[in-house]
Enzyme design. Sequence first.
Site, PDB file in Angstrom:
ATOM      1  N   GLU B 117       1.091  -1.208  -0.124  1.00 31.13           N
ATOM      2  CA  GLU B 117      -0.185   0.034  -0.100  1.00 31.13           C
ATOM      3  C   GLU B 117       0.965   1.165   0.129  1.00 31.13           C
ATOM      4  O   GLU B 117       1.799   1.140   0.383  1.00 31.13           O
ATOM      5  CB  GLU B 117      -0.547  -0.326   1.300  1.00 31.13           C
ATOM      6  CG  GLU B 117      -1.130  -1.084   1.104  1.00 31.13           C
ATOM      7  CD  GLU B 117      -2.966  -0.882   2.170  1.00 31.13           C
ATOM      8  OE1 GLU B 117      -2.358  -0.417   3.070  1.00 31.13           O
ATOM      9  OE2 GLU B 117      -3.866  -2.423   1.964  1.00 31.13           O
ATOM     10  N   GLU B 353       9.101  -8.644  -3.464  1.00 29.02           N
ATOM     11  CA  GLU B 353       8.773  -9.027  -2.953  1.00 29.02           C
ATOM     12  C   GLU B 353       9.562  -9.329  -1.696  1.00 29.02           C
ATOM     13  O   GLU B 353      10.333 -11.027  -1.538  1.00 29.02           O
ATOM     14  CB  GLU B 353       8.464 -10.784  -3.850  1.00 29.02           C
ATOM     15  CG  GLU B 353       7.529 -10.928  -4.736  1.00 29.02           C
ATOM     16  CD  GLU B 353       7.748 -11.946  -5.756  1.00 29.02           C
ATOM     17  OE1 GLU B 353       6.958 -12.805  -5.331  1.00 29.02           O
ATOM     18  OE2 GLU B 353       7.252 -11.058  -6.777  1.00 29.02           O
TER      19      GLU B 353
HETATM   20  C1  LIG Z   1       8.262  -1.902 -10.097  1.00 23.46           C
HETATM   21  C2  LIG Z   1       7.606  -2.855  -8.663  1.00 23.46           C
HETATM   22  C3  LIG Z   1       6.710  -3.821  -8.523  1.00 23.46           C
HETATM   23  C4  LIG Z   1       6.109  -4.043  -7.500  1.00 23.46           C
HETATM   24  N1  LIG Z   1       5.036  -5.073  -7.798  1.00 23.46           N
HETATM   25  C5  LIG Z   1       4.127  -5.629  -6.915  1.00 23.46           C
HETATM   26  C6  LIG Z   1       3.113  -6.724  -6.457  1.00 23.46           C
HETATM   27  O1  LIG Z   1       2.404  -6.866  -7.608  1.00 23.46           O
HETATM   28  N2  LIG Z   1       2.306  -6.770  -5.585  1.00 23.46           N
HETATM   29  C7  LIG Z   1       2.503  -6.158  -4.261  1.00 23.46           C
HETATM   30  O2  LIG Z   1       1.448  -6.161  -3.084  1.00 23.46           O
HETATM   31  N3  LIG Z   1       3.748  -5.127  -4.761  1.00 23.46           N
HETATM   32  C8  LIG Z   1       5.024  -4.637  -5.168  1.00 23.46           C
HETATM   33  N4  LIG Z   1       5.066  -4.450  -5.398  1.00 23.46           N
HETATM   34  C9  LIG Z   1       5.972  -3.820  -3.911  1.00 23.46           C
HETATM   35  C10 LIG Z   1       7.409  -4.041  -3.087  1.00 23.46           C
HETATM   36  O3  LIG Z   1       7.209  -5.087  -3.006  1.00 23.46           O
HETATM   37  C11 LIG Z   1       7.936  -3.056  -2.050  1.00 23.46           C
HETATM   38  O4  LIG Z   1       7.771  -2.225  -2.973  1.00 23.46           O
HETATM   39  C12 LIG Z   1       8.295  -4.141  -1.295  1.00 23.46           C
HETATM   40  O5  LIG Z   1       7.782  -4.850  -0.519  1.00 23.46           O
HETATM   41  C13 LIG Z   1       9.000  -2.530  -0.101  1.00 23.46           C
HETATM   42  O6  LIG Z   1       8.198  -1.804   0.357  1.00 23.46           O
HETATM   43  P1  LIG Z   1       8.022  -0.514   0.205  1.00 23.46           P
HETATM   44  O7  LIG Z   1       8.010   0.327  -0.834  1.00 23.46           O
HETATM   45  O8  LIG Z   1       6.954   0.037   0.702  1.00 23.46           O
HETATM   46  O9  LIG Z   1       9.430   0.044   1.622  1.00 23.46           O
HETATM   47  P2  LIG Z   1       9.852   0.381   2.553  1.00 23.46           P
HETATM   48  O10 LIG Z   1       8.687  -1.234   2.798  1.00 23.46           O
HETATM   49  O11 LIG Z   1       9.086   1.648   2.974  1.00 23.46           O
HETATM   50  O12 LIG Z   1      10.922  -0.137   3.194  1.00 23.46           O
HETATM   51  C14 LIG Z   1      12.233   0.946   2.409  1.00 23.46           C
HETATM   52  C15 LIG Z   1      13.339   0.769   3.179  1.00 23.46           C
HETATM   53  O13 LIG Z   1      13.266   0.688   4.681  1.00 23.46           O
HETATM   54  C16 LIG Z   1      13.753  -1.275   4.461  1.00 23.46           C
HETATM   55  N5  LIG Z   1      13.044  -1.399   5.871  1.00 23.46           N
HETATM   56  C17 LIG Z   1      11.993  -1.269   6.205  1.00 23.46           C
HETATM   57  N6  LIG Z   1      11.766  -2.394   7.448  1.00 23.46           N
HETATM   58  C18 LIG Z   1      12.972  -2.366   8.342  1.00 23.46           C
HETATM   59  C19 LIG Z   1      14.060  -2.580   8.927  1.00 23.46           C
HETATM   60  N7  LIG Z   1      12.981  -3.085  10.060  1.00 23.46           N
HETATM   61  N8  LIG Z   1      14.908  -3.253   8.816  1.00 23.46           N
HETATM   62  C20 LIG Z   1      15.993  -2.651   8.334  1.00 23.46           C
HETATM   63  N9  LIG Z   1      15.537  -1.722   6.767  1.00 23.46           N
HETATM   64  C21 LIG Z   1      13.637  -2.206   6.329  1.00 23.46           C
HETATM   65  C22 LIG Z   1      13.401  -1.759   2.984  1.00 23.46           C
HETATM   66  O14 LIG Z   1      14.332  -2.824   3.507  1.00 23.46           O
HETATM   67  C23 LIG Z   1      13.594  -0.396   2.079  1.00 23.46           C
HETATM   68  O15 LIG Z   1      14.957  -0.594   1.846  1.00 23.46           O
HETATM   69  C24 LIG Z   1       6.434  -3.661  -6.649  1.00 23.46           C
HETATM   70  C25 LIG Z   1       7.365  -2.443  -6.873  1.00 23.46           C
HETATM   71  C26 LIG Z   1       7.625  -2.401  -7.309  1.00 23.46           C
HETATM   72  C27 LIG Z   1       8.594  -0.848  -7.543  1.00 23.46           C
END
Ligand SMILES: Cc1cc2nc3c(=O)[nH]c(=O)nc-3n(C[C@H](O)[C@H](O)[C@H](O)COP(=O)(O)OP(=O)(O)OC[C@H]3O[C@@H](n4cnc5c(N)ncnc54)[C@H](O)[C@@H]3O)c2cc1C
Lengths: 351, 374
Positions: B117, B353
Amino acid sequence: MINEEYRILGDTVKEFSEKNLEGSSLKIERGGLGDDIITKMAAQGFLGAKIPADLGGSGIDEKGYLIILENLARVSPSAALKVLINNSLFYPLVSESGDTGTIEGVAGGKVNATVAMEEVQEGYLESGKLSVSGGRLTGTKIGVINSDATVVVALGGESGKELFLIKNGISKGRSNPSLGFRGLTLSQLVVDSDDYISLGSEGLDRMTKVMDSLDLEISAIAIGISEGSLNKAIEYTKVRSTFEHLLKDYEPVAFSLAHLNSEIEGLRSFLFDRDDLNAKERLELKFLSVDLAKRCTKQALQSHGGYGYLQDFGVEKFYRDAMALSSLFFRRERDNRRLAEEVFQGKAGFI
Amino acid sequence: MDFDFPEELAETRKKIREFGLRELTPELAEKYDREEKYPNEIRKKAFEAGIINYENPWGMLMAIEELCRIDPGLGISATVSLFGEEVIMLFGTEEQKQKYLTRVNSGELIMGLAVTEPGGGSDVAGIKTTATRSGDKFIINGAKMFITNGQIADFIVMLVRTSPPNGKRHHGLSTVIVDTKAKGFTANKLEGKLGVRATNTAELVLNNVEIPVENLVGPEGKGFYHIMTFFNISRVYVAAQGLGIAQGALDRMLQYIKKASALGIAEANSESSQFILAEVAAKVEAARLLTYKAASFLFQFKPDPIITSIAKWHAAEAAVFAAEKAMELTGTTGITSDLERFYRDAKILEIWEGTSEVEKLIIARMLTKEDGTQ
Ligand SMILES: Cc1cc2nc3c(=O)[nH]c(=O)nc-3n(C[C@H](O)[C@H](O)[C@H](O)COP(=O)(O)OP(=O)(O)OC[C@H]3O[C@@H](n4cnc5c(N)ncnc54)[C@H](O)[C@@H]3O)c2cc1C
C-alpha cells in the site's frame, strides 16, 4: 578568492540549484535542460565559469569552479556535466584556435558545444572516423554526450588523430537509450560539414591529456551526486515508518546512511581543504569519489523502497547518473595504471 | 547428488532459449522499455509455444531464467501474468480454481497480487485496506501501490483487513479476489520506473468496491499466513529472475571481451578484466545453486524459507553486482548497449517481494528460532 568568498559562492550555487533545478528536476530528466535553464545558468556565469573573462567567461579559480560543479550535481548532475563539457573539455581543446567568437558564444550560453570523446574513453581508435574529402568533413561519432550541440570538437582525418572544430553540418544519429545525464542527449553524431578548422595533428594526445586532467572535476560531480542522493535518503527515512517505527530508527538503515555520510565528509574535506593536491592525490580522489557515488546512490535508492524505483522521488536519477559518470569518465584500465604508476613511482600494473 | 538436469529438462531449456532469441528481439526490448508498454503479444506467444506451463514447475523456472537472460523487462512481462495464482491454488475453493486458475493457466486471463500500500510494503501486517462484511458481500475501501499487472489484470488477489488487529497485527487479515471491472475500482498506471519498464505497474484505488463473499480465498483472518506462504514460493521465481539477469550480464561481458580482443584491445582481456569476469561468474554460479536448491525443496512440497530467502537475496545481489561489473568493464560500449538496461532492471530485485533487508531479517530470525536463541 578567500574562504568567505568560496562560502558565499557555494551558498549562491546551492540557492540557484534549489530555485531553478530542483523544481524542474523531472522536466530536465524527461525533456532535457532546456533553453530557459541554460539562459539562467549562463546569466550566473556557470557556463563559462573557468573560461577567461576576456573571452566572455567568469575566469573563476579551480576551487570556485569545483564548488559550482559540486553544488549543481547535488540537484542536477546533468547541469553539472553541461558546465564541465564547456569549461573542462571544449575550452581547453579550442583555447588556441583563435576562434574567439565561438568561445564567447559557448561561455555565454549562445552556442551549444560538445566534444566527441569515444577514442579516449575507449582507449582505441575503431569506428566512427571522420574523413576529409573535397573540402568536406564527413563521418559518424558514437556515444556522444550533449549531442544536441551545434559545434563539436572531434578526432578524425587520415590518422584518426587530427583534432577538428566543426561548426556546421552536425546532426544527431541513432540515439542511445540514455542511462544517465538525461538532461543532455546521448547519441551518435553524424557529421557532414564544410565549416571546420583543424586544431592540429596531435589531437589524440591532447584529448587524452584533457581527459587525464579531469580528476578533480569528476570528483566534485561524484561528491555532489553522493550528497544529493544521501540527503534525500536521510530526509525520507526520518518520515517513513515500517513496523511502527521510523526507518531511521533501524540500525541497518541508520548505520549505513551514517557511514556514507562520513565518507562524503571525508572526501569533501580532501577535495576542498587543500590547495596543493598533487597528481596522485587528485587521482585518488577520483577513485574514491566515483566509487562512493555508486554506493551512495544505491543505498539511497534502496532506502526509499519501491518509491526509490520511481522517477518522481528524484533518487533513481542519481543511481543512473553515478554509473553514467563512471562509464563516461572513469577509464578502468588507464586510470588504474596511472594510479599504480604514481604509487610505485614507475611502470607498474601492466601484465 | 546429481547436478545435471534430466535430458527432458535440458530440451525444455533449449526450446525456451530458442523462443526467447526469436521473439525477445533487441528492437522490441528497446521499444517496450522506451515506451513503457506491456508486451502482450509476446506473452500470448509464450503461452502458445508452451513456454509458460504451470504444470511443469522446473520448466517455468527455466522460462523465467532464460527469458530474463535475454531481456529482463520482456522476460518478466511474459512470465508474470499468473502472479499470485498459488494463493488460489493452495487456499481457494474448487469453484475459484475452475473459474480463475484454468483461464489464467491457459493464458486467457491475466491476474495480479496486491499486498503493498502507499503506506508500506515491507510491513505486510500494517496494511490499511478494509473489507467490511455487508450481507453476502464485502465492501472494500483503500489503496494498493506498485501492483504488477495492476492496469491490465482481469482480477487481483488482494490482502485486506476484515477485522481489527486486536493486539496481534497479523490477525484479522484476509485474501480476496477482486474483479478489476468492479464499480469503484480504479487502476492508475505508474510511469517513470527506473527499469523493468515493459512490466505494467499501477496504483489501485478501491472506493466501496463490492465483491461477493464467495471471493474470499481460504478462511477469513488467515490472509497473513496465505501471503507468507505465497512469498515462500514466489521468491524462488524471483531468484530465477536474478539468476537470469546475472547470467545475461555475464554473457555480455564475455561477448565484449571477445569482440574487443579480436580488435586487438589487449586491456579488454587483461588480468584485472579476467578477475572481474571470474568474480561475476562465481556469483552467478552460487546464485544458480541456491536458486535450484530452493526450487528443489519447493517442487518436492517441502519449501525451506531460509534457503528461499537466501536464494532470493543472493540472486538479487548477484544480478545487481553482475550488471554493475559489466558496466564498469565495458565503459562506453556498455552505456550504449542493452547492458545499461540490465543495470536499471536488476535493481528491482532487491526491492520487490521482500527487500534485501527483509530477506536478511527472515534468514536471521528463522536461524535463531531454529537454534532456540529466540
Ligand atoms: C516495479 C514494482 C512492482 C511491484 N509489484 C508489486 C506487486 O505486484 N504486488 C505487491 O503487493 N507489491 C509490489 N511491489 C511493492 C514491493 O514489494 C515493495 O516496494 C517492497 O516490498 C518494499 O516496500 P516499500 O516500497 O513500502 O518500502 P518500505 O517498506 O517503506 O521500506 C523502505 C526501506 O526500508 C527498509 N526497511 C524496512 N523495514 C526495515 C527494518 N525493519 N529493518 C531494516 N530495514 C528496513 C526496506 O528494506 C527498504 O529499503 C512492487 C514494487 C515495484 C517497485
